[in-house]
Scaffold this motif. Structure first.
Motif, short mmCIF file in Angstrom:
data_model
loop_
_atom_site.label_atom_id
_atom_site.label_comp_id
_atom_site.label_asym_id
_atom_site.label_seq_id
_atom_site.Cartn_x
_atom_site.Cartn_y
_atom_site.Cartn_z
N ASP A 1 -5.48 -27.85 -35.42
CA ASP A 1 -4.37 -26.89 -35.48
C ASP A 1 -4.81 -25.46 -35.74
N ARG A 2 -6.12 -25.22 -35.74
CA ARG A 2 -6.61 -23.87 -35.98
C ARG A 2 -8.10 -23.78 -35.65
N GLU B 1 -9.49 -15.82 -37.55
CA GLU B 1 -8.88 -17.14 -37.59
C GLU B 1 -7.65 -17.10 -36.69
N PHE B 2 -7.42 -18.18 -35.94
CA PHE B 2 -6.27 -18.16 -35.04
C PHE B 2 -5.68 -19.55 -34.84
N THR B 3 -4.44 -19.56 -34.34
CA THR B 3 -3.82 -20.82 -33.93
C THR B 3 -3.37 -20.66 -32.48
N TYR C 1 -8.75 -25.60 -28.20
CA TYR C 1 -9.34 -24.64 -29.14
C TYR C 1 -10.77 -24.27 -28.73
N HIS C 2 -11.50 -25.25 -28.22
CA HIS C 2 -12.89 -24.95 -27.82
C HIS C 2 -12.92 -23.94 -26.68
N GLY D 1 -2.77 -22.14 -23.48
CA GLY D 1 -1.55 -21.51 -24.00
C GLY D 1 -1.86 -20.11 -24.52
N ARG D 2 -1.13 -19.69 -25.55
CA ARG D 2 -1.35 -18.37 -26.14
C ARG D 2 -1.99 -18.50 -27.51
N MET D 3 -2.82 -17.52 -27.85
CA MET D 3 -3.43 -17.55 -29.18
C MET D 3 -2.80 -16.49 -30.07
#
Ligand SMILES: [Zn+2]
Length: 236
Positions: free
Chosen positions: A124-125, A232-234, A97-98, A214-216
């Motif tokens: 997770d987000r 906001e994203f996962t 995530y970072h 991976g993919r966002m």
């Protein structure tokens, strides 16, 4: 002074260290792979132990030049050495995530002249706040997602190195990220560079290549005032 193993190698999952100080549920070691939190990245969790003795690390914080591990129960003060094990699944999620946040930051800067004002990551987000000068529409949000995924898929290497303070302050890439906010006592500044996309002064832990992210997927977006926007994203 605690040697910060995560600074040089984000992939250190386990380590052995000498006890510098034990006081109740607080432990200071001569070296650690536990990240103390900062820049929107939460502190690590995991365990410290030796033989039959063990405790969970529930928090880590910086205190001057030392890192303090807070455990769920006291470790006997006769203990001299400890083995640390990170909750790797959680930490690796923070790394992904970072790095995704930095890619996003590079994308919106290069394509929309938008500057990041804050960010926060979880397992997770994540979310990012920025100052966006143009019109904020669903199409723009879709374009941000597309460009970010394109950049992630390009398998860009992520490099971590140090620069002398003067050198960092003179680097035009770093000026937008407010490298001048780094306290004056810090002489060597840690840099995280995503090839040809984003260069920042940063103390956090990152993956070595954007392919590991991976993919966002953008799960929400908000307008919080004329220029203040939030995404906001996962990660998938
Ligand atoms: Zn960062």
């Amino acid at each position: 002074m605690t040697e910060e193993l995560f600074s040089r190698d984000s992939y250190t999952k386990e380590f052995e260290a000498r006890v510098v100080k034990l006081e109740g549920r607080e432990v200071i070691l001569d070296r650690t792979a536990f990240f103390p939190g900062g820049g929107g990245q939460p502190p690590d969790k995991g365990s410290l132990g030796i033989g039959p003795i063990g405790a969970m690390v529930v928090d880590v914080r910086r205190e001057g030049r030392e890192l303090v591990h807070v455990t769920d129960r006291a470790i006997p003060d006769s203990v001299r050495d400890l083995k640390g094990v990170l909750d790797w699944e959680r930490r690796f999620a923070h790394m992904r995530y970072h790095t995704a946040l930095h890619v996003l930051s590079g994308v919106i800067w290069r394509n929309f002249d938008a500057r990041v004002t804050g960010g926060q990551m979880r397992e997770d987000r994540a979310r990012m706040d920025f100052s966006f000068p143009g019109e904020w529409t669903v199409d723009v949000v879709g374009e941000i997602e597309r460009l970010t995924n394109e950049a992630l898929a390009e398998e860009r290497p992520v490099r971590v190195y140090e620069l002398e303070r003067e050198e960092a302050l003179a680097n035009p890439e770093l000026i937008r990220t407010r490298v001048n906010m780094v306290p004056a006592r810090v002489r060597r500044i840690r840099i995280v560079e995503i090839q040809s996309l984003d260069t920042q002064a940063d103390g956090g832990t990152h993956v070595a290549n954007t392919r590991e992210v991976g993919r966002m997927e953008i799960t929400g977006h908000k307008s919080k005032g004329r220029q203040n926007k939030r995404i906001e994203f996962t990660l998938r």
